[in-house]
Design a protein around this motif. Sequence first.
Motif, PDB file in Angstrom:
ATOM      1  N   ASP A 143       1.473  15.135  15.199  1.00 47.07           N
ATOM      2  CA  ASP A 143       2.931  15.231  15.320  1.00 47.07           C
ATOM      3  C   ASP A 143       3.393  14.590  16.622  1.00 47.07           C
ATOM      4  O   ASP A 143       2.847  14.868  17.698  1.00 47.07           O
ATOM      5  N   GLY A 144       4.401  13.720  16.517  1.00 41.27           N
ATOM      6  CA  GLY A 144       4.935  13.061  17.699  1.00 41.27           C
ATOM      7  C   GLY A 144       4.181  11.821  18.132  1.00 41.27           C
ATOM      8  O   GLY A 144       4.560  11.173  19.110  1.00 41.27           O
ATOM      9  N   HIS A 145       3.111  11.474  17.418  1.00 40.68           N
ATOM     10  CA  HIS A 145       2.307  10.294  17.767  1.00 40.68           C
ATOM     11  C   HIS A 145       2.507   9.179  16.724  1.00 40.68           C
ATOM     12  O   HIS A 145       3.077   9.399  15.662  1.00 40.68           O
ATOM     13  N   ILE A 146       2.000   7.996  17.069  1.00 40.58           N
ATOM     14  CA  ILE A 146       2.172   6.822  16.220  1.00 40.58           C
ATOM     15  C   ILE A 146       0.814   6.209  15.895  1.00 40.58           C
ATOM     16  O   ILE A 146      -0.034   6.069  16.774  1.00 40.58           O
ATOM     17  N   ALA A 147       0.607   5.859  14.636  1.00 40.64           N
ATOM     18  CA  ALA A 147      -0.580   5.108  14.219  1.00 40.64           C
ATOM     19  C   ALA A 147      -0.108   3.733  13.764  1.00 40.64           C
ATOM     20  O   ALA A 147       0.757   3.628  12.890  1.00 40.64           O
ATOM     21  N   VAL A 148      -0.657   2.678  14.375  1.00 39.44           N
ATOM     22  CA  VAL A 148      -0.303   1.307  14.034  1.00 39.44           C
ATOM     23  C   VAL A 148      -1.476   0.693  13.282  1.00 39.44           C
ATOM     24  O   VAL A 148      -2.612   0.722  13.767  1.00 39.44           O
ATOM     25  N   TYR A 149      -1.212   0.142  12.108  1.00 41.18           N
ATOM     26  CA  TYR A 149      -2.269  -0.492  11.305  1.00 41.18           C
ATOM     27  C   TYR A 149      -2.103  -2.007  11.283  1.00 41.18           C
ATOM     28  O   TYR A 149      -1.134  -2.520  10.750  1.00 41.18           O
ATOM     29  N   HIS A 150      -3.074  -2.687  11.902  1.00 43.11           N
ATOM     30  CA  HIS A 150      -3.162  -4.140  11.776  1.00 43.11           C
ATOM     31  C   HIS A 150      -4.025  -4.376  10.539  1.00 43.11           C
ATOM     32  O   HIS A 150      -5.248  -4.437  10.608  1.00 43.11           O
ATOM     33  N   ARG A 151      -3.370  -4.432   9.386  1.00 39.12           N
ATOM     34  CA  ARG A 151      -3.993  -4.410   8.053  1.00 39.12           C
ATOM     35  C   ARG A 151      -4.310  -2.962   7.692  1.00 39.12           C
ATOM     36  O   ARG A 151      -4.686  -2.172   8.540  1.00 39.12           O
ATOM     37  N   SER A 152      -4.125  -2.644   6.426  1.00 39.80           N
ATOM     38  CA  SER A 152      -4.214  -1.251   6.015  1.00 39.80           C
ATOM     39  C   SER A 152      -4.861  -1.136   4.640  1.00 39.80           C
ATOM     40  O   SER A 152      -5.678  -1.970   4.240  1.00 39.80           O
ATOM     41  N   TRP A 153      -4.474  -0.091   3.908  1.00 34.74           N
ATOM     42  CA  TRP A 153      -4.950   0.120   2.536  1.00 34.74           C
ATOM     43  C   TRP A 153      -4.539  -1.047   1.635  1.00 34.74           C
ATOM     44  O   TRP A 153      -5.229  -1.346   0.671  1.00 34.74           O
ATOM     45  N   TYR A 154      -3.452  -1.714   1.977  1.00 32.30           N
ATOM     46  CA  TYR A 154      -3.018  -2.877   1.199  1.00 32.30           C
ATOM     47  C   TYR A 154      -4.022  -4.023   1.318  1.00 32.30           C
ATOM     48  O   TYR A 154      -4.270  -4.755   0.352  1.00 32.30           O
ATOM     49  N   TYR A 155      -4.592  -4.167   2.482  1.00 30.10           N
ATOM     50  CA  TYR A 155      -5.569  -5.234   2.715  1.00 30.10           C
ATOM     51  C   TYR A 155      -6.793  -5.051   1.821  1.00 30.10           C
ATOM     52  O   TYR A 155      -7.298  -5.996   1.205  1.00 30.10           O
ATOM     53  N   LEU A 156      -7.259  -3.796   1.704  1.00 28.26           N
ATOM     54  CA  LEU A 156      -8.422  -3.513   0.859  1.00 28.26           C
ATOM     55  C   LEU A 156      -8.094  -3.720  -0.617  1.00 28.26           C
ATOM     56  O   LEU A 156      -8.912  -4.232  -1.387  1.00 28.26           O
ATOM     57  N   LYS A 157      -6.891  -3.319  -1.006  1.00 33.16           N
ATOM     58  CA  LYS A 157      -6.468  -3.498  -2.394  1.00 33.16           C
ATOM     59  C   LYS A 157      -6.377  -4.982  -2.743  1.00 33.16           C
ATOM     60  O   LYS A 157      -6.852  -5.422  -3.813  1.00 33.16           O
TER      61      LYS A 157
END
Length: 301
Positions: free
Chosen positions: A96-110
């Motif tokens: 809570d209150g934090h940020i996760a940044v994805y340089h490529r994500s689940w979309y990349y694997l799909k």
Amino acid sequence: MLAKIDLTQKLSKKEYNKIMKGLGERLGLAQRAARDANRPIIIVFEGWRGSRRSAVINDMMQHMDARGFNVHSTVRMDTHSNQPFFTSFWNNLPADGHIAVYHRSWYYLKNDCDMNHEHDHHKHSVVKDMTFAHINAFEKVLTDDNYIVLKYFLHVSQETQEKRLDKQEKTLGKAWRDINPAYDEAGRYKEFYKQYDTMLEATNRPNAPWHVVAADDPEVAKLSVFTSIVESIEKAIEIGPQVTPEEKRPNVKFDELSKYDPNKEMDKQTYEKELIKYQTKLKKYEIKKSNFHFKTTLENS
């Protein structure tokens, strides 16, 4: 969705710096406001090779508190894992209150599985059974649980991509390439264009919409992304006018010392009586504490 994007947009460095002066400050304020509101945020960056996603993320980080976010880069899923597809992403959800940044994500694997399904590493992979409907359901669970999900696709023309990749290869040789890329778009622009367009249309939902960014011009791309992030966070947590620290303080005066009389005296008999009373209480607490530790030791032995 990709066909609607105007890739001819331009912005000079001078104009960019002028606008970013205030926008960068708002980005930091938005992050702190999300922290105070206990709203976790997930920011996904997808896009073409050569769209300079890393540069956008790096510039964004300069305006934010590094203690409040983590950057994850998805390359390839362990095909020998028996875990469900989203397990690794569940494990990396921000607090809570934090940020996760994805340089490529689940979309990349799909996309990797859809475009390279004939490869051996997909024959027994859990990714092969994944659909965009599963991704929509995953993101719906997150947004229903108070997460802010922001998704950005950096779009470049085929000509821009080829120029940038050619320049990188000439300048850096093989050093600029991913060590273990899931797939390579080189020479397959039209194929991937169709795949990306299908992905964007299928997963563009009200709770987690896509922001397709024109990235032929680096300044236009960064400004578009930062503006969207700031406005999305401000809207999600309804940031109002900035309040000064003085205004935040409650209008209450604490004056406990005035209640006590420093000249008050106590006779010796009363003092000894009160002392014995509190010493007896203290001894009872010490006995209780010793009994508790003894009982705990017995249970754990």
